[in-house]
Scaffold this active site. Structure first.
Site: not given
Ligand code: NAP
Length: 522
Positions: A256, A297
């Site tokens: 997602e 999102c």
């Molecule tokens: P993000 O930076 O991609 O991080 C998401 C998750 O991935 C966090 O728990 C992060 O952990 C983890 N992560 C990052 N690098 C990783 C790796 N190498 N190995 C394992 N885990 C890793 O996204 P965000 O800033 O939290 O969220 C914002 C984005 O989420 C937006 O683009 C939004 O559109 C999207 N979103 C989508 C939905 C949906 O249902 N489609 C819902 C909500 C949000 P750490 O925090 O520890 O780095």
């Protein structure tokens, strides 16, 4: 200083180094720190596979649903405490925090109720059996059984409670043990939620583990029966889903991700005070721009209005956005909090600068502002921001960059349903498109032309104005997920989300035997 702990192998693990700070985005006060240093990820997986999995699979769907009901109750009983944590760590106003916290308990409760219809069974029968030969001596029946691995859930920063609960509800109901990893920067609400569930002794040991901080070598250890469900940015998703071991083992991956959701005003809607449909459009769009400071999102990023009405729509939106009070949610007058982290603030500033290459700012500054209830210069505040691009088909980043803040762009179209759906589809795949019209023929044309560009189409009309909750609400009964940029995943949607964690098996043999072993009554 509070240190957030991981819950692994039946105990709480506290790291002693490698800490990341968790900050109150309204005041920039450091609230806690977190790290997963010292976690033995192989042991975490063994614990889930050897303890949690067998314990969950020994229960029926209905019994597992009863556990979800208890989880829901615990979260509901501690609602005020969780809302307070959400305010402090995510900067949410009370209604915005409730969207997350009540969304978590509500989704768990929904799946608990759904489990009753699944009954006291260990597998589910799917569809009708089918005869494969001249006689019933060879027959097939599809069934769904729990996968025998682990469900790893990686969540985004914006929904620390709901993000955990909506994924866990489906996996636990299916009979898979969960390892949940919230985004580190806002993990306070998730940590407390898990602590409450653990303290209440609801789940069998190994059914639910929590990792706060990095996942170390956990992903490298996933195999063919495991599921990784990820929510976050498209960039991170790309990096994670392409890991060689996940591809070699065909580990089931659900993503997602980003979404440039569109709200489309139909040409039949009069942008005046007397139209209930226009009233709904305005209420929804303003909510979708400002709720959780636009960090959803499903938030509206692009607003399509017929070219001859775009001026009136712009004026009406600016008038409502101008009434939003941005600041520290601890102040009762505040209606929109800050963005959650300094990084989000920088991303929003950079994002608006990029959008401004093909669109012009018509409301807001595109820069950090001071917030009410906080000393000048402190806090990650970003006011509601509206841009406008008159050449919708050549609006560049407007269709490519998700600015994860209270930011949306107005786009003009020529009133035809085909044009509206083509412009919406330039976003490359969405979680939701909202269409506001009372003309069923026009809406039908829109759906036929471009309905498949989003996983959900929300139709706002006079007849739904009193009940519709807004296009941003991902309700457990309806699909959450979308094609392309949105990740291609499928969550919620009743049983759709549960099936991610179940293996479909075609059982073949004589009709009598197949019916016997699958539990189909003749
Ligand atoms: P993000 O930076 O991609 O991080 C998401 C998750 O991935 C966090 O728990 C992060 O952990 C983890 N992560 C990052 N690098 C990783 C790796 N190498 N190995 C394992 N885990 C890793 O996204 P965000 O800033 O939290 O969220 C914002 C984005 O989420 C937006 O683009 C939004 O559109 C999207 N979103 C989508 C939905 C949906 O249902 N489609 C819902 C909500 C949000 P750490 O925090 O520890 O780095």
């Amino acid at each position: 200083m509070k240190i957030l702990r991981s819950y692994i192998c039946g105990r709480w693990h506290e790291a002693s180094s490698g800490f990341v700070p968790l900050v109150d985005p309204s005041t920039e006060e450091v609230l806690a720190q977190a790290s997963s240093e010292g976690v033995d990820f192989a042991a975490v997986l063994d614990h889930a596979r050897e303890r949690g999995g067998p314990a969950l699979r020994s229960l029926t769907f209905a019994q597992r649903g009863a556990l979800l009901k208890e989880m829901s109750k615990v979260l509901r009983d501690h609602r005020d405490e969780l809302l307070d944590l959400s305010r402090r760590n995510n900067g949410t106003t009370k209604p915005d925090g409730s969207f997350d916290v009540d969304g978590a308990s509500g989704t768990l409760a929904y799946y608990a109720a759904l489990s009753k219809s699944l009954g006291d069974r260990h597998s589910l029968v799917e569809g009708e059996g089918v005869q494969l030969a001249k006689t019933e001596g060879f027959w097939a029946q599809h069934i769904l059984v729990p996968r025998r691995g682990v469900a790893l859930h990686i969540n985004a920063f914006n929904f620390p409670a709901w993000g955990f609960a909506e994924k866990a509800a489906c996996a636990l109901l299916a009979g898979m043990p969960v390892i949940t990893k919230p985004a580190t920067a806002t993990a306070l609400t998730t940590e407390r939620s898990i602590e409450l569930i653990v303290e209440a002794g609801i789940l069998p040991e190994g059914a639910l583990q929590l990792i706060i901080g990095s996942t170390g070598d956990l992903l490298d250890r996933l195999g063919p029966q495991d599921v990784m469900a990820f929510t976050g940015s498209a960039d991170t998703a790309r990096r994670l889903r392409n890991r060689p071991n996940l591809m070699a083992a065909n580990t089931r991956v659900n993503v997602e991700a980003d979404s440039l959701n569109a709200a489309v005003l139909g040409p039949d809607v009069d942008p005046g005070e007397g139209s209930a449909t226009f009233g709904l459009f305005l209420k929804d769009v303003v909510r979708e721009i400002t709720q959780k400071a636009g960090q959803k999102c499903t938030a509206v990023r692009r607003i399509l209005a017929p070219a001859d009405r775009i001026g009136a729509v712009q004026d009406a939106l600016i008038s409502r956005l101008g009434a939003v009070v941005t600041g520290n949610p601890a102040d009762a007058a505040v209606t929109m909090g800050p963005v959650a982290t300094e990084q989000q603030l920088r991303d929003a500033e950079e994002g608006v600068a990029e959008l401004a290459r093909t669109a012009r700012l018509v409301h807001g500054t595109g820069k950090r502002i001071d917030g009410m209830g906080t000393p000048a210069g402190k806090g990650f505040f970003f006011g509601p921001t509206l841009l406008r691009a008159d050449d919708a088909r050549h609006a560049g980043a407007v269709h490519e960059r998700e600015v994860f803040g209270p930011v949306a762009t107005l786009l003009a179209y020529d009133a035809s349903a085909a044009a509206a759906s083509e412009i919406a589809a330039l976003g490359g795949g969405m979680l939701v498109t909202s269409v506001y019209s009372d003309d069923a023929g026009w809406v039908g044309d829109f759906l036929e032309n471009g309905g498949g560009a989003a996983g959900r189409v929300y139709v706002g009309s006079e007849s739904s104005a009193a009940d519709a909750p807004g296009s941003g609400a991902a309700l457990p009964q309806a699909l959450h997920g979308g094609p392309g940029r949105a990740g291609g995943g499928e969550e919620l949607g009743g049983l759709v989300g549960v099936k991610l964690y179940l293996q479909r098996v075609a059982v073949q043999g004589s009709r009598t035997l197949v019916n016997d072993v699958t539990g189909v009554s003749a």
